[in-house]
Scaffold this motif. Structure first.
Motif, short mmCIF file in Angstrom:
data_model
loop_
_atom_site.label_atom_id
_atom_site.label_comp_id
_atom_site.label_asym_id
_atom_site.label_seq_id
_atom_site.Cartn_x
_atom_site.Cartn_y
_atom_site.Cartn_z
N GLU A 68 0.86 -1.23 -0.18
CA GLU A 68 -0.03 -0.47 0.07
C GLU A 68 0.85 1.89 0.22
N ILE A 113 -5.65 -6.34 -1.38
CA ILE A 113 -5.06 -4.83 -1.67
C ILE A 113 -6.01 -3.98 -2.34
N SER A 150 -6.12 -0.09 -1.89
CA SER A 150 -5.32 1.33 -2.39
C SER A 150 -4.12 0.55 -2.45
N ARG A 151 -3.48 2.09 -3.32
CA ARG A 151 -1.59 1.79 -3.42
C ARG A 151 -1.71 3.26 -3.66
#
Length: 256
Positions: A21, A71, A73-74
């Motif tokens: 992230e 996952i 959001s990054r």
């Protein structure tokens, strides 16, 4: 020392999640996860990491345990990557509870404040504007636009606005403000001003990670991040293109 291997799996996967992230490379995330598991007594450790998910399996105590992490959001937080990377190498000297406590402490650290991000955006846009041939008056305009764009981008990111539309909106706002300042005589070098401010939105991290993942043999992740970089580039170009097209359709003065 014998550890709760379910807790170990949770801790290793959590460390990988925080790294991914924060914008870490795929090979770094896989290496960190496996190192943590092996340091705390796992007989075998395997991890497959994609930009949108983590798959971890450890063999310990005569049984196999697996975990999947999605996952959603990054972003980019190099300081967090460095801290977790260092902590994983110190894990041999820490108990699992101490390791997890320090990992959670790292996760709670706040990123740069909004005011610092705005200042960095202003300075970055101003520097790029000068680099592309802008004048001092263009620099002053770039400082204002860069700060506004970075602030707008940060707010949209916090509200989890879809990244494609957020980047398109910010790039459109960049072109709109630049054209307005050009038309009132504040920014004579319109092209340098627009390009300099748009550099804040260029997908440098995605391009870099796509190349590094591909060179490391993670072809799926490399192609995925390459497509992500292309989509971001399209979003960056889409906003100014629409604004300039509307300007010409509405009979605005020639821009160049």
């Amino acid at each position: 020392m014998t550890y709760d291997f379910d807790q170990l799996l949770q801790s290793a996967a959590y460390a990988g999640q925080l790294l991914l992230e924060s914008g870490a490379e795929i090979y770094r995330v896989e290496d960190t996860i496996c190192r943590i598991c092996l340091n705390y007594g796992a007989q075998e450790a395997s991890s497959i990491v994609l930009p949108t998910g983590i798959f971890v399996t450890i063999v310990a105590g005569g049984r196999s345990v697996s975990k999947i992490v999605r996952i959603k959001s990054r972003g980019l937080d190099i300081d967090r990557i460095d801290r977790i990377n260092t902590l994983s190498r110190q894990s041999k000297t820490l108990s699992l509870d101490e390791f997890l406590a320090q990992l959670r402490a790292i996760a709670r650290l706040r990123p740069y404040s909004l005011s610092r991000r705005i200042a960095a955006g202003a300075l970055g846009a101003g520097g790029f504007t000068l680099f592309f041939g802008g004048r001092f008056s263009d620099l002053c305009c770039a400082l204002v636009i860069g700060g506004l764009i970075e602030g707008c981008s940060s707010v949209l990111e916090q509200r989890q606005f879809p990244s494609f539309f957020a980047i398109s909106l910010c790039s459109a706002l960049t072109a709109l403000l630049a054209i307005g300042m050009n038309q009132i005589g504040l920014a004579p070098s319109l092209d340098a001003l627009i390009i300099g401010c748009l550099m804040l939105l260029v997908p440098g991290l995605a391009i870099t990670n796509a190349i590094r993942d591909s060179l490391s043999g993670d072809l799926i992740s490399g192609m995925t991040r390459g497509v992500e970089a292309v989509l971001i580039a399209i979003a960056v170009a889409l906003g100014p293109g629409l604004v300039m097209s509307l300007w010409m359709m509405l009979g605005g003065n020639p821009l160049w």
